[in-house]
Design an enzyme around this catalytic site. Structure first.
Site, PDB file in Angstrom:
ATOM      1  N   ALA A   9       0.712  -1.291  -0.196  1.00 56.80           N
ATOM      2  CA  ALA A   9      -0.147   0.030   0.051  1.00 56.80           C
ATOM      3  C   ALA A   9       0.808   1.421  -0.072  1.00 56.80           C
ATOM      4  O   ALA A   9       1.564   1.652   1.193  1.00 56.80           O
ATOM      5  CB  ALA A   9      -0.764   0.102   1.253  1.00 56.80           C
ATOM      6  N   GLY A  10       1.221   1.901  -1.281  1.00 59.20           N
ATOM      7  CA  GLY A  10       2.047   2.948  -1.385  1.00 59.20           C
ATOM      8  C   GLY A  10       1.231   4.362  -1.329  1.00 59.20           C
ATOM      9  O   GLY A  10       0.168   4.162  -0.982  1.00 59.20           O
ATOM     10  N   LEU A  13      -0.356   4.077  -5.110  1.00 57.70           N
ATOM     11  CA  LEU A  13      -1.092   2.980  -5.741  1.00 57.70           C
ATOM     12  C   LEU A  13      -0.975   1.796  -4.689  1.00 57.70           C
ATOM     13  O   LEU A  13       0.044   1.821  -4.080  1.00 57.70           O
ATOM     14  CB  LEU A  13      -0.659   2.507  -6.974  1.00 57.70           C
ATOM     15  CG  LEU A  13      -0.698   3.492  -8.144  1.00 57.70           C
ATOM     16  CD1 LEU A  13      -0.116   2.757  -9.221  1.00 57.70           C
ATOM     17  CD2 LEU A  13      -2.225   3.588  -8.475  1.00 57.70           C
ATOM     18  N   LYS A  15      -0.723  -2.092  -4.616  1.00 54.31           N
ATOM     19  CA  LYS A  15      -0.420  -3.448  -5.556  1.00 54.31           C
ATOM     20  C   LYS A  15      -0.600  -4.512  -4.789  1.00 54.31           C
ATOM     21  O   LYS A  15      -0.290  -4.614  -3.559  1.00 54.31           O
ATOM     22  CB  LYS A  15       1.342  -3.060  -5.881  1.00 54.31           C
ATOM     23  CG  LYS A  15       1.419  -2.218  -7.108  1.00 54.31           C
ATOM     24  CD  LYS A  15       1.637  -0.591  -6.597  1.00 54.31           C
ATOM     25  CE  LYS A  15       2.630  -0.639  -5.694  1.00 54.31           C
ATOM     26  NZ  LYS A  15       2.543   0.935  -4.891  1.00 54.31           N
ATOM     27  N   GLU A  73       8.680  -2.328   4.387  1.00 53.74           N
ATOM     28  CA  GLU A  73       8.635  -2.177   2.913  1.00 53.74           C
ATOM     29  C   GLU A  73      10.019  -2.585   2.366  1.00 53.74           C
ATOM     30  O   GLU A  73      10.098  -3.225   1.181  1.00 53.74           O
ATOM     31  CB  GLU A  73       8.470  -0.592   2.619  1.00 53.74           C
ATOM     32  CG  GLU A  73       8.460  -0.593   1.146  1.00 53.74           C
ATOM     33  CD  GLU A  73       7.734   0.521   0.759  1.00 53.74           C
ATOM     34  OE1 GLU A  73       7.325   1.595   1.401  1.00 53.74           O
ATOM     35  OE2 GLU A  73       7.708   0.925  -0.400  1.00 53.74           O
ATOM     36  N   THR A 103       5.892   7.025  -6.028  1.00 54.81           N
ATOM     37  CA  THR A 103       5.742   8.378  -5.890  1.00 54.81           C
ATOM     38  C   THR A 103       6.780   9.295  -5.783  1.00 54.81           C
ATOM     39  O   THR A 103       6.925  10.258  -6.412  1.00 54.81           O
ATOM     40  CB  THR A 103       4.680   8.552  -4.510  1.00 54.81           C
ATOM     41  OG1 THR A 103       3.779   7.578  -4.704  1.00 54.81           O
ATOM     42  CG2 THR A 103       4.091   9.963  -4.587  1.00 54.81           C
ATOM     43  N   GLY A 125       7.468   9.431  -9.574  1.00 54.55           N
ATOM     44  CA  GLY A 125       6.206   9.231 -10.287  1.00 54.55           C
ATOM     45  C   GLY A 125       5.062  10.515  -9.866  1.00 54.55           C
ATOM     46  O   GLY A 125       4.193  10.950 -10.767  1.00 54.55           O
ATOM     47  N   TYR A 141      -2.708   9.504 -15.895  1.00 55.45           N
ATOM     48  CA  TYR A 141      -1.776   9.064 -16.064  1.00 55.45           C
ATOM     49  C   TYR A 141      -1.666   8.485 -17.324  1.00 55.45           C
ATOM     50  O   TYR A 141      -0.405   8.541 -18.049  1.00 55.45           O
ATOM     51  CB  TYR A 141      -1.116   7.970 -14.971  1.00 55.45           C
ATOM     52  CG  TYR A 141      -0.053   7.074 -15.035  1.00 55.45           C
ATOM     53  CD1 TYR A 141       1.148   7.524 -14.845  1.00 55.45           C
ATOM     54  CD2 TYR A 141      -0.003   5.940 -15.990  1.00 55.45           C
ATOM     55  CE1 TYR A 141       2.403   6.984 -15.430  1.00 55.45           C
ATOM     56  CE2 TYR A 141       1.059   5.089 -16.026  1.00 55.45           C
ATOM     57  CZ  TYR A 141       2.278   5.812 -15.778  1.00 55.45           C
ATOM     58  OH  TYR A 141       3.438   4.866 -16.007  1.00 55.45           O
ATOM     59  N   SER A 229       5.733   1.690 -10.171  1.00 58.08           N
ATOM     60  CA  SER A 229       4.690   1.800 -11.203  1.00 58.08           C
ATOM     61  C   SER A 229       4.995   3.171 -12.069  1.00 58.08           C
ATOM     62  O   SER A 229       4.365   3.058 -13.167  1.00 58.08           O
ATOM     63  CB  SER A 229       3.485   1.947 -10.407  1.00 58.08           C
ATOM     64  OG  SER A 229       3.106   1.122  -9.426  1.00 58.08           O
TER      65      SER A 229
HETATM   66  P1  ADP Z   1       3.918   4.097  -4.390  1.00 53.39           P
HETATM   67  O1  ADP Z   1       4.388   2.947  -3.990  1.00 53.39           O
HETATM   68  O2  ADP Z   1       4.430   5.437  -3.862  1.00 53.39           O
HETATM   69  O3  ADP Z   1       2.292   4.223  -4.595  1.00 53.39           O
HETATM   70  P2  ADP Z   1       4.067   3.254  -7.149  1.00 53.39           P
HETATM   71  O4  ADP Z   1       5.343   2.408  -7.426  1.00 53.39           O
HETATM   72  O5  ADP Z   1       2.818   2.547  -7.255  1.00 53.39           O
HETATM   73  O6  ADP Z   1       4.348   4.338  -6.040  1.00 53.39           O
HETATM   74  O7  ADP Z   1       4.094   4.479  -8.158  1.00 53.39           O
HETATM   75  C1  ADP Z   1       3.111   5.384  -8.438  1.00 53.39           C
HETATM   76  C2  ADP Z   1       3.282   6.355  -9.896  1.00 53.39           C
HETATM   77  O8  ADP Z   1       3.012   5.276 -10.875  1.00 53.39           O
HETATM   78  C3  ADP Z   1       2.551   7.413  -9.882  1.00 53.39           C
HETATM   79  O9  ADP Z   1       2.992   8.488  -9.223  1.00 53.39           O
HETATM   80  C4  ADP Z   1       2.346   7.417 -11.455  1.00 53.39           C
HETATM   81  O10 ADP Z   1       3.414   8.276 -11.926  1.00 53.39           O
HETATM   82  C5  ADP Z   1       2.428   5.897 -11.949  1.00 53.39           C
HETATM   83  N1  ADP Z   1       1.219   5.312 -12.164  1.00 53.39           N
HETATM   84  C6  ADP Z   1       1.228   4.248 -13.008  1.00 53.39           C
HETATM   85  N2  ADP Z   1      -0.167   4.102 -13.166  1.00 53.39           N
HETATM   86  C7  ADP Z   1      -0.955   4.714 -12.511  1.00 53.39           C
HETATM   87  C8  ADP Z   1      -2.428   4.822 -12.376  1.00 53.39           C
HETATM   88  N3  ADP Z   1      -3.156   4.156 -12.846  1.00 53.39           N
HETATM   89  N4  ADP Z   1      -2.825   5.931 -11.577  1.00 53.39           N
HETATM   90  C9  ADP Z   1      -1.868   6.837 -11.114  1.00 53.39           C
HETATM   91  N5  ADP Z   1      -0.601   6.837 -10.996  1.00 53.39           N
HETATM   92  C10 ADP Z   1      -0.245   5.829 -11.933  1.00 53.39           C
HETATM   93 MG    MG Z   2       5.911   2.033  -3.367  1.00 54.87          MG
END
Ligand code: ADP
Ligand code: MG
Length: 272
Positions: A9-10, A13, A15, A73, A103, A125, A141, A229
């Site tokens: 849980a980031g 997103l 995952k 994590e 992020t 991101g 995105y 992501s």
């Molecule tokens: P975190 O673990 O911090 O949540 P992630 O590894 O999941 O980070 O990456 C988040 C980033 O992925 C976002 O900031 C964006 O750039 C990108 N991203 C990819 N797919 C999506 C989506 N469906 N909605 C929002 N952001 C997305």
């Molecule tokens: Mg993360």
């Protein structure tokens, strides 16, 4: 049968990796909608064994109707990276650096199955989404990535060869001398949204790679693996990171489903 679920849980997103008939399946949710995660688990699975990691793990575990384990994590991500790298049969020279472009970006050194967090930057991101919104007004995105593919950085980013104008530069003329550096002093023509978005992605990719190169030099490895992501369906970012890492003399690696490393690590930790 009890299903095993690993959740990362980031900040942006959530995952999810779960085992179905011996195969790992994936799901993604918005971190703004933890209720959807809890509903999905309770409607899809009658019994579940859950392990959660990531910045929002505490918040999510409080909302789950069932009790869940948590895992740190960095430990989970390292486990997942190890699993996926082995599956992809990647081999490394004297360990490797991995950057999790989420992020924000977190940078790690991994050797002999052990990881050490060696740095991080706020460029990631979230920066991609934020700057893209500022330059184009777009918030989606997928659309941002689609537009950026039609863009051209040439009118925006200043290269070393642009400064040297035909003279032989002391470093590769193809290196970016200044991201967005062509715009100052020639404001007449505002770049298109697509061009601006391509340059935003260039700025992020080159910044992340630059830090990783320095860390790789400190740890005397040539191998750098990129996950997170932000690389998801993002061939423009992956392309920039791939070619810029090579231009700087290091070996880039990408993992299929790399964005699920933390969730896979959490899932695998349930077997221990
Ligand atoms: P975190 O673990 O911090 O949540 P992630 O590894 O999941 O980070 O990456 C988040 C980033 O992925 C976002 O900031 C964006 O750039 C990108 N991203 C990819 N797919 C999506 C989506 N469906 N909605 C929002 N952001 C997305
Ligand atoms: Mg993360």
């Amino acid at each position: 049968m009890t299903i095993k679920i690993g959740i990362d849980a980031g900040g942006t997103l959530v995952k999810v990796a779960y085992l179905d008939k011996e195969e790992i399946q994936f799901q993604t949710f918005s971190s703004q909608r933890l209720d959807q995660v809890t509903n999905w688990i309770s409607t899809e699975f009658s019994e579940a064994e859950v392990c959660i990691t990531g910045g929002k793990s505490e918040l999510l575990s409080k909302q789950l109707q069932i009790s869940a384990q948590t895992i740190v994590e960095f430990e989970a991500t390292c486990k997942g990276v190890g699993y996926l790298a082995e599956k992809q049969r990647l081999t490394f020279n004297n360990g490797f650096i991995f950057a999790n472009v989420g992020t924000g970006t977190s940078i790690h050194y991994m050797k002999d199955g052990k990881q050490e967090r060696v740095g991080g930057i706020g460029v990631g991101g979230g920066t991609l989404l934020g700057l893209s919104y500022l330059v184009s007004g777009e918030t989606d995105y997928e659309k941002i990535i689609q537009f950026s593919l039609q863009g051209n950085r040439e009118k925006i980013d200043l290269k070393v060869k642009d400064i040297f104008e035909g003279a032989v530069p002391p470093i590769s003329g193809d290196l970016t001398a200044s991201n967005f550096g062509k715009l100052s002093g020639m404001m007449a023509e505002k770049p298109s949204d697509a061009d601006a978005l391509a340059s935003v992605i260039g700025l992020i990719g080159e910044t992340v790679v630059t830090i990783c190169i320095q860390v790789a030099e400190t740890y005397q490895t040539s191998d750098i693996l990129y996950i997170g992501s932000t690389l998801r369906s993002n061939s423009i970012l992956a392309g920039i990171m791939n070619s810029y890492t090579k231009l700087r003399g290091k070996q880039p690696f990408f993992l299929e489903n790399g964005e699920f490393s933390g969730a896979i690590g959490a899932l695998l930790s349930l077997d221990e």
